[in-house]
Enzyme design. Structure first.
Site, PDB file in Angstrom:
ATOM      1  N   THR A 244       0.529  -1.326   0.174  1.00 21.13           N
ATOM      2  CA  THR A 244      -0.224   0.296  -0.118  1.00 21.13           C
ATOM      3  C   THR A 244       0.488   1.126   0.394  1.00 21.13           C
ATOM      4  O   THR A 244       1.948   1.510   0.182  1.00 21.13           O
ATOM      5  CB  THR A 244      -1.240   0.234   0.925  1.00 21.13           C
ATOM      6  OG1 THR A 244      -0.127   0.088   2.588  1.00 21.13           O
ATOM      7  CG2 THR A 244      -1.636  -0.918   0.871  1.00 21.13           C
TER       8      THR A 244
ATOM      9  N   LYS B 142       0.481   5.509  -0.658  1.00 18.23           N
ATOM     10  CA  LYS B 142       0.289   7.426  -0.652  1.00 18.23           C
ATOM     11  C   LYS B 142      -0.326   7.286  -1.911  1.00 18.23           C
ATOM     12  O   LYS B 142      -2.030   7.723  -2.489  1.00 18.23           O
ATOM     13  CB  LYS B 142       0.893   8.096  -0.402  1.00 18.23           C
ATOM     14  CG  LYS B 142       1.377   8.225   0.961  1.00 18.23           C
ATOM     15  CD  LYS B 142       2.342   9.668   1.254  1.00 18.23           C
ATOM     16  CE  LYS B 142       2.939   9.294   2.758  1.00 18.23           C
ATOM     17  NZ  LYS B 142       3.966  10.996   2.576  1.00 18.23           N
TER      18      LYS B 142
ATOM     19  N   ASP C 216      13.427   9.505  -7.467  1.00 24.86           N
ATOM     20  CA  ASP C 216      13.054   8.612  -5.472  1.00 24.86           C
ATOM     21  C   ASP C 216      13.906   7.807  -5.245  1.00 24.86           C
ATOM     22  O   ASP C 216      13.128   6.820  -4.370  1.00 24.86           O
ATOM     23  CB  ASP C 216      11.325   8.715  -5.289  1.00 24.86           C
ATOM     24  CG  ASP C 216      11.095   8.638  -3.866  1.00 24.86           C
ATOM     25  OD1 ASP C 216      11.495   9.380  -2.861  1.00 24.86           O
ATOM     26  OD2 ASP C 216      10.292   8.230  -3.483  1.00 24.86           O
TER      27      ASP C 216
ATOM     28  N   LYS D 272      -0.399  -2.535  -9.853  1.00 30.27           N
ATOM     29  CA  LYS D 272      -0.258  -1.224  -9.735  1.00 30.27           C
ATOM     30  C   LYS D 272      -1.124  -0.210 -10.152  1.00 30.27           C
ATOM     31  O   LYS D 272      -1.557  -0.212 -10.799  1.00 30.27           O
ATOM     32  CB  LYS D 272       0.871  -0.267  -9.789  1.00 30.27           C
ATOM     33  CG  LYS D 272       1.399   0.414  -9.117  1.00 30.27           C
ATOM     34  CD  LYS D 272       2.309   1.221  -9.345  1.00 30.27           C
ATOM     35  CE  LYS D 272       3.223   2.020  -8.374  1.00 30.27           C
ATOM     36  NZ  LYS D 272       4.485   2.670  -8.512  1.00 30.27           N
TER      37      LYS D 272
ATOM     38  N   VAL E 118      -0.943  -1.599  -4.536  1.00 32.49           N
ATOM     39  CA  VAL E 118      -0.183  -3.411  -5.598  1.00 32.49           C
ATOM     40  C   VAL E 118      -1.043  -4.261  -5.120  1.00 32.49           C
ATOM     41  O   VAL E 118      -0.744  -4.505  -4.124  1.00 32.49           O
ATOM     42  CB  VAL E 118       1.745  -2.878  -5.687  1.00 32.49           C
ATOM     43  CG1 VAL E 118       1.592  -3.887  -6.474  1.00 32.49           C
ATOM     44  CG2 VAL E 118       2.120  -1.635  -5.950  1.00 32.49           C
TER      45      VAL E 118
ATOM     46  N   ASP F  82       9.288   1.492  -8.391  1.00 26.54           N
ATOM     47  CA  ASP F  82       8.474   2.809  -8.513  1.00 26.54           C
ATOM     48  C   ASP F  82       9.400   3.188  -8.857  1.00 26.54           C
ATOM     49  O   ASP F  82      10.158   4.312  -8.364  1.00 26.54           O
ATOM     50  CB  ASP F  82       8.557   2.598  -6.556  1.00 26.54           C
ATOM     51  CG  ASP F  82       7.605   1.696  -5.702  1.00 26.54           C
ATOM     52  OD1 ASP F  82       6.917   1.001  -6.210  1.00 26.54           O
ATOM     53  OD2 ASP F  82       8.311   1.760  -4.418  1.00 26.54           O
TER      54      ASP F  82
END
Length: 306
Positions: free
Chosen positions: A88, A90, A238, A113, A94, A255
């Site tokens: 999980t 924000k 990120d 996703k 997935v 991600d």
């Protein structure tokens, strides 16, 4: 129901994967219907299935690169079954999905996703990532900037498309990422990374024990992967130990909705520096003698930016 135009059988069922979507129509091919092993069952007659395979729904450019992997089920007679949640977040959740041909052993595991509905979505720090991704219509840009309902949906679609495009490009380049299977709206289906028999997802780098892992080898894999991205003019944006999987000693980057074009984005250099610092700090804290500054300099040179 029989489609009068094609003569093919068609069954319908509301998609449980995205309650905002309209009724999903699945059209079976004549080849599938004529195959003795396959019957045009109603979806509710397939034990546990949630929907027919959506493989035939996306248009050109919305499926993964060819050649399709041997493990991937592309048969239109297949059905998708949701097995549970993997993660999980924000921006998105997935789920683990099994795609297989009913009453056969032909099946594969996928990670689905799904970006959340606009009223629940929270894209953190997205303003910087979106630079260099402007769409042509200024009205659309204003909607995204003001975070209207329409604008948030546009951002969700843009992020999903950006991640799918990035996965496709990186996979073709040879960067260790999951194979991007397909994109349908804001649902991105990709290769499941983990143990198929136990359905156990691969651990994140942050979960790996330093005393049992080959840290020098993992670092070398990471340097090679991120360097390959930099040479293509891209930064993860990120990168951290929480979005890198370790599957049987092999690193896999995940991600990627915030993928950054380091040339088009005025903050591209800063993203490279931050990615390098994040991962180097994790390895250094576990006893490996690495330098984030040196790694960042290498990436900047690879990307050929000033």
């Amino acid at each position: 129901m029989r489609d009068q135009d094609s003569g093919f059988s068609r069954v319908t069922k509301r998609r449980r994967f995205d309650d905002d979507d309209p009724m999903f129509h699945k059209r079976a091919t004549r080849q599938a219907i004529d195959t003795p092993e396959y019957e045009a069952w109603e979806i509710n007659e397939i034990d546990g299935a949630d929907r027919w395979s959506t493989w035939d729904v996306p248009t050109a450019g919305q499926r993964g690169p060819r050649p399709y992997p041997d493990w991937l089920v592309t048969d239109l007679a297949a059905a998708d079954t949701e097995l549970g949640i993997l993660k999980t977040g924000k921006e998105a959740d997935v789920f683990l999905v099994e795609r297989g041909i009913p009453r056969t052993d032909r099946r594969c595991l996928l990670a689905a996703k799904r970006y959340r509905a606009s009223q629940h979505r929270l894209f953190h720090r997205d303003a910087g990532y979106l630079e260099g991704r402007r769409v042509r219509e200024s009205r659309d840009n204003r909607a995204m900037a003001k975070r209207t309902t329409t604008g948030m949906q546009m951002i969700a679609t843009q992020w999903a498309n950006a991640e799918f495009g990035a996965l496709t490009q990186l996979y073709v380049l040879g960067v260790p990422v999951p194979y991007p299977v397909q994109i349908l709206g804001t649902e991105l289906l990709q290769e499941f990374i983990g143990e198929a028999e136990t359905r156990q997802a691969a651990p994140r780098l942050a979960q790996v024990r330093a005393d049992t892992a080959d840290l020098p080898d993992l670092w070398a894999q990471l340097v090679a992967a991120v360097g390959l991205m930099a040479r293509a003019g891209l930064a993860h944006g990120d990168l951290s130990a929480y979005n890198i999987l370790v599957n049987d000693g092999r690193l896999v980057l995940i991600d990627l909705p915030q993928i950054v074009d380091v040339v088009a984005n005025p903050q591209g250099r800063d993203f490279l520096i931050r990615d390098a610092a994040n991962v180097a700090t994790w390895f250094r804290a576990r006893g490996l003698d690495v330098s984030g500054d040196e790694f960042a300099e290498e990436l900047i040179a690879e990307a050929n930016i000033r």
